[in-house]
Design a protein around this motif. Structure first.
Motif, PDB file in Angstrom:
ATOM      1  N   LYS A 114       8.315   5.386  -2.728  1.00  7.01           N
ATOM      2  CA  LYS A 114       7.531   4.776  -1.640  1.00  7.01           C
ATOM      3  C   LYS A 114       7.868   3.301  -1.477  1.00  7.01           C
ATOM      4  CE  LYS A 114       3.280   5.135  -0.769  1.00  7.01           C
ATOM      5  NZ  LYS A 114       1.825   5.195  -0.806  1.00  7.01           N
ATOM      6  N   PHE A 115       7.671   2.807  -0.264  1.00  3.54           N
ATOM      7  CA  PHE A 115       7.865   1.386  -0.008  1.00  3.54           C
ATOM      8  C   PHE A 115       6.591   0.652  -0.425  1.00  3.54           C
ATOM      9  CE2 PHE A 115       7.915  -2.446   2.553  1.00  3.54           C
ATOM     10  CZ  PHE A 115       9.228  -2.854   2.403  1.00  3.54           C
ATOM     11  N   VAL A 116       6.727  -0.408  -1.235  1.00  7.46           N
ATOM     12  CA  VAL A 116       5.508  -1.069  -1.727  1.00  7.46           C
ATOM     13  C   VAL A 116       5.466  -2.555  -1.364  1.00  7.46           C
ATOM     14  CG1 VAL A 116       5.429   0.502  -3.709  1.00  7.46           C
ATOM     15  CG2 VAL A 116       6.358  -1.781  -3.990  1.00  7.46           C
ATOM     16  N   ILE A 117       4.251  -3.047  -1.304  1.00  4.95           N
ATOM     17  CA  ILE A 117       4.035  -4.478  -1.079  1.00  4.95           C
ATOM     18  C   ILE A 117       3.303  -5.027  -2.302  1.00  4.95           C
ATOM     19  CG2 ILE A 117       2.961  -6.230   0.379  1.00  4.95           C
ATOM     20  CD1 ILE A 117       4.821  -4.655   2.043  1.00  4.95           C
ATOM     21  N   THR A 118       3.837  -6.121  -2.831  1.00  5.10           N
ATOM     22  CA  THR A 118       3.107  -6.848  -3.863  1.00  5.10           C
ATOM     23  C   THR A 118       2.945  -8.286  -3.375  1.00  5.10           C
ATOM     24  OG1 THR A 118       5.150  -7.420  -5.014  1.00  5.10           O
ATOM     25  CG2 THR A 118       4.000  -5.452  -5.780  1.00  5.10           C
ATOM     26  N   ALA A 119       1.974  -8.964  -3.951  1.00  7.72           N
ATOM     27  CA  ALA A 119       1.789 -10.368  -3.578  1.00  7.72           C
ATOM     28  C   ALA A 119       1.413 -11.148  -4.826  1.00  7.72           C
ATOM     29  CB  ALA A 119       0.702 -10.510  -2.520  1.00  7.72           C
TER      30      ALA A 119
END
Ligand code: SF4
Ligand code: SF4
Lengths: 291, 216
Positions: free
Chosen positions: A11-16
């Motif tokens: 899956k494509f993930v976003i972290t910050a």
């Protein structure tokens, strides 16, 4: 879905990134956690970023987790020897923290306590080896653990090297990090998707998910400052011009970051947003990028 | 090879010896002479400055190599002037200072800061090249020591922070890892970069270290 399951299922993930502040007031962190929860897969908690003394990354990682935001516990080798590093890792595991980002860290002389004794007993690659060993149920000295952790370790790479030597060294180091157990990679801030795509071609054989770093620009001055002072960051002139001419710098900065993210999306498996003070604008940036 | 020293600010030296009216001065004929921190002319200059500050200099000498045990004889030959002093101010590296203290019952003070063991590296510079880690690993790194010359002592590869070949953390220095890369490339040995490194054994640096001398 957890960071590990997301990445492992492609899956494509976003972290910050979330940076603990100096002092015991956690109001801001909690607000950010509430705001980001549900919008990103996990939040990195920086460890005495830029060698400036602050609230610890372990405790803040725990606070995020309690608020329902999955943490990535960042751990540098600047301030702890191998005993303290391993002990903090065990503590993290007991607190239910899974993701650890292994970093070497900046030297102390760059921070706000330049007189501090730097440790650097281990470095990022060696720390990854230690994490793997702990996962296997043993400490660095080979002693068996009573109860073992199950960390999901990650590492960083800086794709924006300015010389052939620097680039080759980064690629070799990345290979070593993967061999030492890094299961995901987060990068230094990228501003040019094309050269990043070339870098990704070089490292595709390592078979490790890469999250491209994005730092939203706040002003032309910030861009110039980073170009001058931060290794591996190169903000192209046309973006600096755009920021300079922008009437609403905030909107333009957000738009540039969003456009970049749209481009990067097809090149790698995720985006890592380092908002540096703009943590509360992360949802806006994600909206603008359609993510 | 030189033990690299710098002179302490005069104010600090004055503070150290503020209770001593009479001072005996010792310089060193080896490293401190080469570096102009504690040779004959610096000792004479120190004498002048202390006299200006109303101190009495009971005598002075420049011992050929102050860190050598022959310092005992040098002190013995000058007993009278040394006995007359309230303290001894030594313008040598800290080894010399400690050697003097071993053989004298007078308070002994350092006039220099001892910086590092240096060699002539970059033209016009003395560079620190080895911190005596007790387990030399430079065979793996093209005979360039990352323990000493990388700002983070990295054994497993570059941090990625070099800019234009300079260290991100200390821009006045070349990045050790770029130097290692360039030299290995020239030697046709770039494969060395892929070798794994073990964590350093810092027990080898457990202080104080001593080596028992075996008779030849
Ligand atoms: S590895 Fe470096 S510090 Fe250690 S002995 Fe060799 S040169 Fe000296
Ligand atoms: S830039 Fe080079 S010398 Fe400086 S810390 Fe990084 S690897 Fe070491």
């Amino acid at each position: 879905m957890s960071l590990q399951s997301s990445l492992e299922s492609g899956k494509f993930v976003i972290t910050a990134e979330v940076a603990p502040l100096k002092g015991t007031d956690t109001t801001e962190i909690i607000e950010v956690a509430e705001l980001l929860q549900g919008r990103i897969t996990a939040a990195n908690v920086t460890d005495q970023q830029s060698s400036v003394m602050r609230l610890g990354s372990l405790v803040v990682s725990y606070l995020l987790k309690e608020k329902g935001l999955e943490p990535v516990f960042q751990m540098t080798c600047r301030d702890r020897n191998r005993i303290a590093l391993q002990s903090d890792l065990l503590s993290a595991s007991v607190l239910g923290i899974k993701n650890v980002l292994a970093l070497t860290g900046d030297v102390a002389s760059l921070g706000d306590h330049p007189q501090a004794k730097p440790v650097f007993d281990l470095d990022s690659v060696l720390l990854l080896q230690v994490i793997r060993r702990l996962n296997e149920g043993y400490d660095m000295a080979g002693n068996e653990l009573k109860g073992k952790p199950s960390f999901f370790p990650g590492a960083v790479v800086n794709p924006g090297a300015d010389t052939e030597a620097a680039l080759e060294l980064q690629i070799i180091k990345m290979e070593k990090k993967v061999a030492a157990g890094a299961r995901f990679i987060q990068t230094q801030a990228i501003y040019d998707a094309d050269s990043f795509a070339k870098f990704m071609k070089r490292v595709e054989g390592f078979k490790v998910p890469v999250l491209a770093g994005v730092i939203p620009l706040k002003s032309a001055g910030m861009a110039r400052f980073m170009n001058k002072n931060v290794a591996g960051i190169l903000v192209p002139e046309h973006l600096i011009k755009k920021m300079n001419e922008a009437e609403n710098k905030t909107e333009t900065g957000i738009q540039i970051a969003a456009d970049l993210m749209k481009e990067l999306k097809d090149i790698c498996q995720g985006i890592h947003i380092m908002a540096i003070g703009w943590e509360k604008k992360v949802p806006q940036i994600l909206d603008a990028a359609g993510l | 090879m030189l033990m690299v020293t710098e002179q302490k600010p005069l104010a600090e030296v004055s503070q150290l010896i503020d209770k001593c009216h009479k001072v005996y001065l010792i310089g060193c004929g080896t490293c401190a002479t080469t570096l102009h921190t504690g040779g004959k002319s610096e000792v004479i200059e120190m004498k002048r400055q202390l006299e200006d500050a109303a101190k009495e200099i009971t005598g002075w000498m420049v011992i050929p190599t102050t860190c050598d045990t022959l310092t005992r004889e040098a002190l013995a030959e000058n007993t009278a002037a040394i006995e007359a002093a309230d303290c001894i101010l030594v313008m040598s590296c800290a080894l010399g200072v400690q050697m003097v203290a071993r053989f004298s019952d007078k308070p002994v003070y350092p006039a220099l800061n001892t910086l590092f063991l240096g060699m002539e590296g970059n033209p016009g510079f003395l560079n620190e090249a080895c911190i005596q880690c007790g387990e030399c690993v430079i065979g793996q790194y093209a005979a360039i020591c990352p323990v000493t010359t990388c700002a983070k002592g990295l054994l497993t590869g570059a941090c990625g922070g070099a800019r234009g070949g300079k260290c991100e953390q200390q821009p006045e220095h070349d990045c050790a890892w770029i130097l290692i890369y360039e030299r290995l490339k020239k030697l046709g040995m770039l494969d060395k970069l892929k070798e794994a490194a073990s964590p350093k054994d810092y027990s080898k640096m457990k202080r104080p270290r001593q080596l028992e001398l075996t008779p030849l």
